[in-house]
Motif scaffolding. Structure first.
Motif, PDB file in Angstrom:
ATOM      1  N   GLU A   1       2.972  17.396  -7.069  1.00 22.77           N
ATOM      2  CA  GLU A   1       1.871  16.757  -6.360  1.00 22.77           C
ATOM      3  C   GLU A   1       2.073  15.246  -6.243  1.00 22.77           C
ATOM      4  O   GLU A   1       1.126  14.509  -5.949  1.00 22.77           O
ATOM      5  CB  GLU A   1       0.540  17.048  -7.081  1.00 22.77           C
ATOM      6  N   ASP A   2       3.271  14.786  -6.467  1.00 22.76           N
ATOM      7  CA  ASP A   2       3.578  13.357  -6.411  1.00 22.76           C
ATOM      8  C   ASP A   2       3.086  12.753  -5.086  1.00 22.76           C
ATOM      9  O   ASP A   2       3.343  13.291  -4.011  1.00 22.76           O
ATOM     10  CB  ASP A   2       5.087  13.167  -6.547  1.00 22.76           C
ATOM     11  N   LYS A   3       2.369  11.652  -5.179  1.00 21.66           N
ATOM     12  CA  LYS A   3       1.762  11.068  -3.978  1.00 21.66           C
ATOM     13  C   LYS A   3       2.801  10.469  -3.033  1.00 21.66           C
ATOM     14  O   LYS A   3       2.494  10.249  -1.846  1.00 21.66           O
ATOM     15  CB  LYS A   3       0.750   9.999  -4.365  1.00 21.66           C
ATOM     16  N   ALA A   4       3.995  10.211  -3.508  1.00 19.60           N
ATOM     17  CA  ALA A   4       5.011   9.600  -2.648  1.00 19.60           C
ATOM     18  C   ALA A   4       5.359  10.506  -1.472  1.00 19.60           C
ATOM     19  O   ALA A   4       5.331  10.080  -0.312  1.00 19.60           O
ATOM     20  CB  ALA A   4       6.260   9.269  -3.458  1.00 19.60           C
ATOM     21  N   HIS A   5       5.687  11.776  -1.749  1.00 18.22           N
ATOM     22  CA  HIS A   5       6.063  12.649  -0.635  1.00 18.22           C
ATOM     23  C   HIS A   5       4.860  12.964   0.253  1.00 18.22           C
ATOM     24  O   HIS A   5       5.003  13.181   1.460  1.00 18.22           O
ATOM     25  CB  HIS A   5       6.747  13.930  -1.132  1.00 18.22           C
ATOM     26  N   GLN A   6       3.663  12.959  -0.309  1.00 17.05           N
ATOM     27  CA  GLN A   6       2.475  13.234   0.497  1.00 17.05           C
ATOM     28  C   GLN A   6       2.182  12.082   1.458  1.00 17.05           C
ATOM     29  O   GLN A   6       1.638  12.296   2.541  1.00 17.05           O
ATOM     30  CB  GLN A   6       1.283  13.496  -0.415  1.00 17.05           C
ATOM     31  N   PHE A   7       2.546  10.865   1.058  1.00 17.62           N
ATOM     32  CA  PHE A   7       2.347   9.710   1.926  1.00 17.62           C
ATOM     33  C   PHE A   7       3.237   9.793   3.163  1.00 17.62           C
ATOM     34  O   PHE A   7       2.842   9.362   4.251  1.00 17.62           O
ATOM     35  CB  PHE A   7       2.653   8.427   1.152  1.00 17.62           C
ATOM     36  N   TYR A   8       4.423  10.354   3.008  1.00 17.40           N
ATOM     37  CA  TYR A   8       5.401  10.387   4.091  1.00 17.40           C
ATOM     38  C   TYR A   8       5.491  11.736   4.795  1.00 17.40           C
ATOM     39  O   TYR A   8       6.453  11.981   5.531  1.00 17.40           O
ATOM     40  CB  TYR A   8       6.786   9.994   3.554  1.00 17.40           C
TER      41      TYR A   8
ATOM     42  N   GLY B   1       0.788  -1.222   0.000  1.00 15.50           N
ATOM     43  CA  GLY B   1       0.000   0.000   0.000  1.00 15.50           C
ATOM     44  C   GLY B   1       0.820   1.271   0.000  1.00 15.50           C
ATOM     45  O   GLY B   1       0.272   2.369  -0.140  1.00 15.50           O
ATOM     46  N   ARG B   2       2.108   1.147   0.139  1.00 15.20           N
ATOM     47  CA  ARG B   2       2.965   2.323   0.106  1.00 15.20           C
ATOM     48  C   ARG B   2       3.273   2.704  -1.339  1.00 15.20           C
ATOM     49  O   ARG B   2       3.408   1.830  -2.197  1.00 15.20           O
ATOM     50  CB  ARG B   2       4.272   2.056   0.858  1.00 15.20           C
ATOM     51  N   PRO B   3       3.394   4.002  -1.620  1.00 15.85           N
ATOM     52  CA  PRO B   3       3.696   4.418  -2.998  1.00 15.85           C
ATOM     53  C   PRO B   3       5.094   3.992  -3.418  1.00 15.85           C
ATOM     54  O   PRO B   3       5.999   3.882  -2.584  1.00 15.85           O
ATOM     55  CB  PRO B   3       3.573   5.944  -2.939  1.00 15.85           C
ATOM     56  N   SER B   4       5.252   3.749  -4.682  1.00 18.95           N
ATOM     57  CA  SER B   4       6.545   3.352  -5.205  1.00 18.95           C
ATOM     58  C   SER B   4       7.555   4.490  -5.090  1.00 18.95           C
ATOM     59  O   SER B   4       7.235   5.654  -5.295  1.00 18.95           O
ATOM     60  CB  SER B   4       6.425   2.952  -6.676  1.00 18.95           C
ATOM     61  N   LEU B   5       8.791   4.121  -4.738  1.00 17.82           N
ATOM     62  CA  LEU B   5       9.885   5.084  -4.677  1.00 17.82           C
ATOM     63  C   LEU B   5      10.974   4.716  -5.685  1.00 17.82           C
ATOM     64  O   LEU B   5      12.119   5.123  -5.555  1.00 17.82           O
ATOM     65  CB  LEU B   5      10.472   5.123  -3.261  1.00 17.82           C
TER      66      LEU B   5
ATOM     67  N   TYR C   1      10.977   9.637   3.037  1.00 19.93           N
ATOM     68  CA  TYR C   1      10.565  10.990   2.667  1.00 19.93           C
ATOM     69  C   TYR C   1      11.598  11.631   1.747  1.00 19.93           C
ATOM     70  O   TYR C   1      11.256  12.269   0.743  1.00 19.93           O
ATOM     71  CB  TYR C   1      10.381  11.832   3.926  1.00 19.93           C
ATOM     72  N   ILE C   2      12.869  11.444   2.067  1.00 19.91           N
ATOM     73  CA  ILE C   2      13.933  11.996   1.231  1.00 19.91           C
ATOM     74  C   ILE C   2      13.941  11.312  -0.135  1.00 19.91           C
ATOM     75  O   ILE C   2      14.113  11.956  -1.175  1.00 19.91           O
ATOM     76  CB  ILE C   2      15.296  11.856   1.935  1.00 19.91           C
ATOM     77  N   ARG C   3      13.731  10.008  -0.143  1.00 17.10           N
ATOM     78  CA  ARG C   3      13.610   9.301  -1.423  1.00 17.10           C
ATOM     79  C   ARG C   3      12.415   9.838  -2.218  1.00 17.10           C
ATOM     80  O   ARG C   3      12.476   9.973  -3.443  1.00 17.10           O
ATOM     81  CB  ARG C   3      13.419   7.798  -1.189  1.00 17.10           C
ATOM     82  N   ALA C   4      11.323  10.133  -1.507  1.00 16.75           N
ATOM     83  CA  ALA C   4      10.119  10.637  -2.167  1.00 16.75           C
ATOM     84  C   ALA C   4      10.355  11.998  -2.807  1.00 16.75           C
ATOM     85  O   ALA C   4       9.784  12.302  -3.856  1.00 16.75           O
ATOM     86  CB  ALA C   4       8.964  10.709  -1.172  1.00 16.75           C
ATOM     87  N   LEU C   5      11.201  12.832  -2.182  1.00 16.36           N
ATOM     88  CA  LEU C   5      11.559  14.109  -2.790  1.00 16.36           C
ATOM     89  C   LEU C   5      12.248  13.880  -4.135  1.00 16.36           C
ATOM     90  O   LEU C   5      11.928  14.529  -5.137  1.00 16.36           O
ATOM     91  CB  LEU C   5      12.478  14.899  -1.865  1.00 16.36           C
ATOM     92  N   ALA C   6      13.201  12.943  -4.140  1.00  9.19           N
ATOM     93  CA  ALA C   6      13.887  12.629  -5.395  1.00  9.19           C
ATOM     94  C   ALA C   6      12.916  12.050  -6.412  1.00  9.19           C
ATOM     95  O   ALA C   6      12.985  12.361  -7.606  1.00  9.19           O
ATOM     96  CB  ALA C   6      15.027  11.647  -5.129  1.00  9.19           C
ATOM     97  N   HIS C   7      11.987  11.213  -5.950  1.00  9.64           N
ATOM     98  CA  HIS C   7      10.995  10.618  -6.846  1.00  9.64           C
ATOM     99  C   HIS C   7      10.148  11.701  -7.504  1.00  9.64           C
ATOM    100  O   HIS C   7       9.875  11.664  -8.708  1.00  9.64           O
ATOM    101  CB  HIS C   7      10.106   9.658  -6.059  1.00  9.64           C
TER     102      HIS C   7
ATOM    103  N   ALA D   1       6.108  19.964   6.153  1.00  8.15           N
ATOM    104  CA  ALA D   1       6.972  19.075   5.383  1.00  8.15           C
ATOM    105  C   ALA D   1       6.394  18.776   4.002  1.00  8.15           C
ATOM    106  O   ALA D   1       7.137  18.634   3.026  1.00  8.15           O
ATOM    107  CB  ALA D   1       7.205  17.771   6.143  1.00  8.15           C
ATOM    108  N   THR D   2       5.070  18.688   3.900  1.00  8.72           N
ATOM    109  CA  THR D   2       4.439  18.501   2.595  1.00  8.72           C
ATOM    110  C   THR D   2       4.620  19.742   1.729  1.00  8.72           C
ATOM    111  O   THR D   2       4.963  19.648   0.547  1.00  8.72           O
ATOM    112  CB  THR D   2       2.934  18.208   2.756  1.00  8.72           C
ATOM    113  N   GLN D   3       4.410  20.901   2.325  1.00 12.14           N
ATOM    114  CA  GLN D   3       4.573  22.147   1.579  1.00 12.14           C
ATOM    115  C   GLN D   3       6.010  22.329   1.130  1.00 12.14           C
ATOM    116  O   GLN D   3       6.280  22.781   0.004  1.00 12.14           O
ATOM    117  CB  GLN D   3       4.137  23.340   2.443  1.00 12.14           C
ATOM    118  N   TYR D   4       6.946  21.969   1.994  1.00  9.39           N
ATOM    119  CA  TYR D   4       8.367  22.046   1.651  1.00  9.39           C
ATOM    120  C   TYR D   4       8.671  21.199   0.421  1.00  9.39           C
ATOM    121  O   TYR D   4       9.332  21.646  -0.515  1.00  9.39           O
ATOM    122  CB  TYR D   4       9.198  21.567   2.840  1.00  9.39           C
ATOM    123  N   ALA D   5       8.181  19.954   0.435  1.00 10.00           N
ATOM    124  CA  ALA D   5       8.441  19.051  -0.685  1.00 10.00           C
ATOM    125  C   ALA D   5       7.866  19.602  -1.979  1.00 10.00           C
ATOM    126  O   ALA D   5       8.527  19.595  -3.026  1.00 10.00           O
ATOM    127  CB  ALA D   5       7.858  17.671  -0.387  1.00 10.00           C
TER     128      ALA D   5
END
Length: 213
Positions: free
Chosen positions: A99-106, A51-55, A85-91, A111-115
């Motif tokens: 609006e990538d769902k990966a960083h929003q999941f983490y 259920g976690r988004p792909s990174l 979360y750091i991986r999600a930023l790169a993703h 922190a969401t606004q930053y990403a």
């Protein structure tokens, strides 16, 4: 592209409030040199079986986390998802999607606004990146009497370069004190998921001498 940071003392002092309310209000330093290939299509936007988004990242993007997991299970889970979360930023950067769902999941709140803002800056500049990004000397600490955990780690981005999404040209830079940063991430357990942690606030300090060497 440098931006103001939320002082670490304020980050910790605000924990009692932010761990029971959404987000924070501080601004953070720019994450520079993050990367991926020039093709946004090289990333997988699907979800994993848990259920976690792909990174998943392109082959020319390597995020290396070189820390030993803490013995405390909660701290270990917090550290793992701080890294995610750091991986999600790169993703999000290689996907060219603020609006990538990966960083929003983490993440949540500040922190969401930053990403979103970091990824948007890369998109606006027509940049993705390539290379190896190193994170090391991770430490975890309880935040007061709350269930929060403060995760800190060093970063060396000397081998992580910007790449123009249209031309593929890599903007290489020489290693210097600017290559070294220190990340501070305020973590809390996600609601209803003991093994899932989210970043509430993030501070990134630049030119950190203690991270060199």
């Amino acid at each position: 592209m440098a931006r103001r940071t939320l002082p670490l003392a304020a980050l910790t002092a605000a924990a009692a409030l932010t761990l029971t309310a959404c987000g924070g209000s501080g601004e953070s330093d720019d994450i520079k040199g993050a990367g991926g290939s020039a093709s946004a299509g090289a990333t997988d936007k699907g979800e994993e079986k848990d259920g976690r988004p792909s990174l998943k990242l392109p082959e020319d993007v390597q995020l290396a986390f070189e820390s030993t997991p803490p013995s405390d299970s909660g701290h270990a889970a917090a550290l793992t998802d701080a890294e995610n979360y750091i991986r999600a930023l790169a993703h999000g950067i290689v996907a060219q999607d603020p609006e990538d769902k990966a960083h929003q999941f983490y993440s949540e709140g500040q922190a969401t606004q930053y990403a979103k803002e970091q990824i948007q800056q890369w998109v606006d500049g027509e940049w993705t990146a390539t290379g190896k990004d190193r994170y090391y000397r991770a430490e975890t600490a309880d935040v007061g009497k709350s269930k929060g955990v403060l995760v800190t780690m060093c970063r060396n981005q000397a081998e992580y370069f910007g790449k123009n999404v249209k031309t593929g040209k890599v903007e290489r830079t020489e290693e210097s004190l600017k290559s070294y940063q220190k990340f501070s991430l305020l973590m809390r357990p996600a609601q209803g998921a003991a093994e899932h942690w989210v970043v509430q606030q993030i501070e990134v300090q630049g030119e950190v001498k203690e991270c060199k060497g």
